[in-house]
Design an enzyme around this catalytic site. Sequence first.
Site, PDB file in Angstrom:
ATOM      1  N   ARG A  44       0.841  -1.199   0.082  1.00 24.38           N
ATOM      2  CA  ARG A  44       0.004   0.083   0.106  1.00 24.38           C
ATOM      3  C   ARG A  44       0.801   1.186   0.121  1.00 24.38           C
ATOM      4  O   ARG A  44       0.223   2.383   0.058  1.00 24.38           O
ATOM      5  CB  ARG A  44      -1.115   0.064   1.165  1.00 24.38           C
ATOM      6  CG  ARG A  44      -2.020  -1.174   1.104  1.00 24.38           C
ATOM      7  CD  ARG A  44      -3.236  -0.816   1.864  1.00 24.38           C
ATOM      8  NE  ARG A  44      -2.983  -0.652   3.375  1.00 24.38           N
ATOM      9  CZ  ARG A  44      -4.231  -0.382   4.208  1.00 24.38           C
ATOM     10  NH1 ARG A  44      -5.399  -0.245   3.837  1.00 24.38           N
ATOM     11  NH2 ARG A  44      -3.688  -0.332   5.372  1.00 24.38           N
ATOM     12  N   ASP A  45       2.087   1.318  -0.030  1.00 25.36           N
ATOM     13  CA  ASP A  45       3.009   2.537  -0.115  1.00 25.36           C
ATOM     14  C   ASP A  45       4.242   2.202  -0.833  1.00 25.36           C
ATOM     15  O   ASP A  45       5.207   2.717  -0.379  1.00 25.36           O
ATOM     16  CB  ASP A  45       3.255   3.016   1.339  1.00 25.36           C
ATOM     17  CG  ASP A  45       3.541   4.474   1.279  1.00 25.36           C
ATOM     18  OD1 ASP A  45       3.189   5.069   0.565  1.00 25.36           O
ATOM     19  OD2 ASP A  45       4.251   4.881   2.462  1.00 25.36           O
ATOM     20  N   LEU A  46       4.265   1.709  -2.245  1.00 26.23           N
ATOM     21  CA  LEU A  46       5.387   1.676  -2.982  1.00 26.23           C
ATOM     22  C   LEU A  46       5.828   3.156  -3.513  1.00 26.23           C
ATOM     23  O   LEU A  46       4.877   3.788  -3.947  1.00 26.23           O
ATOM     24  CB  LEU A  46       5.192   0.982  -4.122  1.00 26.23           C
ATOM     25  CG  LEU A  46       6.414   0.725  -5.101  1.00 26.23           C
ATOM     26  CD1 LEU A  46       7.511  -0.048  -4.446  1.00 26.23           C
ATOM     27  CD2 LEU A  46       5.913  -0.195  -6.428  1.00 26.23           C
TER      28      LEU A  46
END
Length: 237
Positions: A46-48
């Site tokens: 969810r936070d690349l």
Amino acid sequence: MKELNTLIALHEYTDSFVEFFGWYEDAAETILTAFNILHKNKICHRDLKPQNVLVASISPIKIKLADFSIAKSTSPNASRMRTMIGTGNYMAPEVLGLSTYRKAGRSYTQAVDMWAMGVLTHELYTGTIPFSEAGYGSGVESGDEETPGNFHNYSTNNGDSTYYSANTSFNVRLNSPELVEYCKKEGGTVFPVAALTEANAPHSLLDFIESLLYPDPLNRLPASRALEHPWIIGAKA
């Protein structure tokens, strides 16, 4: 670029700061491999973003995925993913409430990681993100994930890199007209390829990025299939 320039300026002080070693050609394959492992284990990152892709060693080159502070289990007994969470320009349309898939009341899936992978690949090749004329406007979202209520927006001076936490107000939305129009027709609008064309990107790379940045998550390439894409196979050859 501000972060990159700062790291370069501080490269002599390795005892106090992480080092920046540059971009590497196998980054896309390595990240896809990491995503494939995550998704098989029913985890969504969810936070690349560039800051979360770290170089573990230079020779041989080894890249690792970092920062799982907002990762989420996707197992059947876990709560559904509905929170607007992540980093501005790397958030998928369904997280932002822009796709008809999400408007139909569905929660989002691991496909959000693949959208972020498409944005990052575009950035690695061109130095820019797609839909880069993004701004932040108002919208309405709702959800029942971990922490409804008591919302706070953590942002930088640069709206494009605003970070949304699970405590972010659902009254904040990425509002790029180009992205909104692209998502409205679920792929009917032509994907913007100007930056890639200017960078002389091969057709296989254009296809790879567009396959990851498809508005409908059901038609977005999963990590297992992305690893078999001709551009990835060609890069390994």
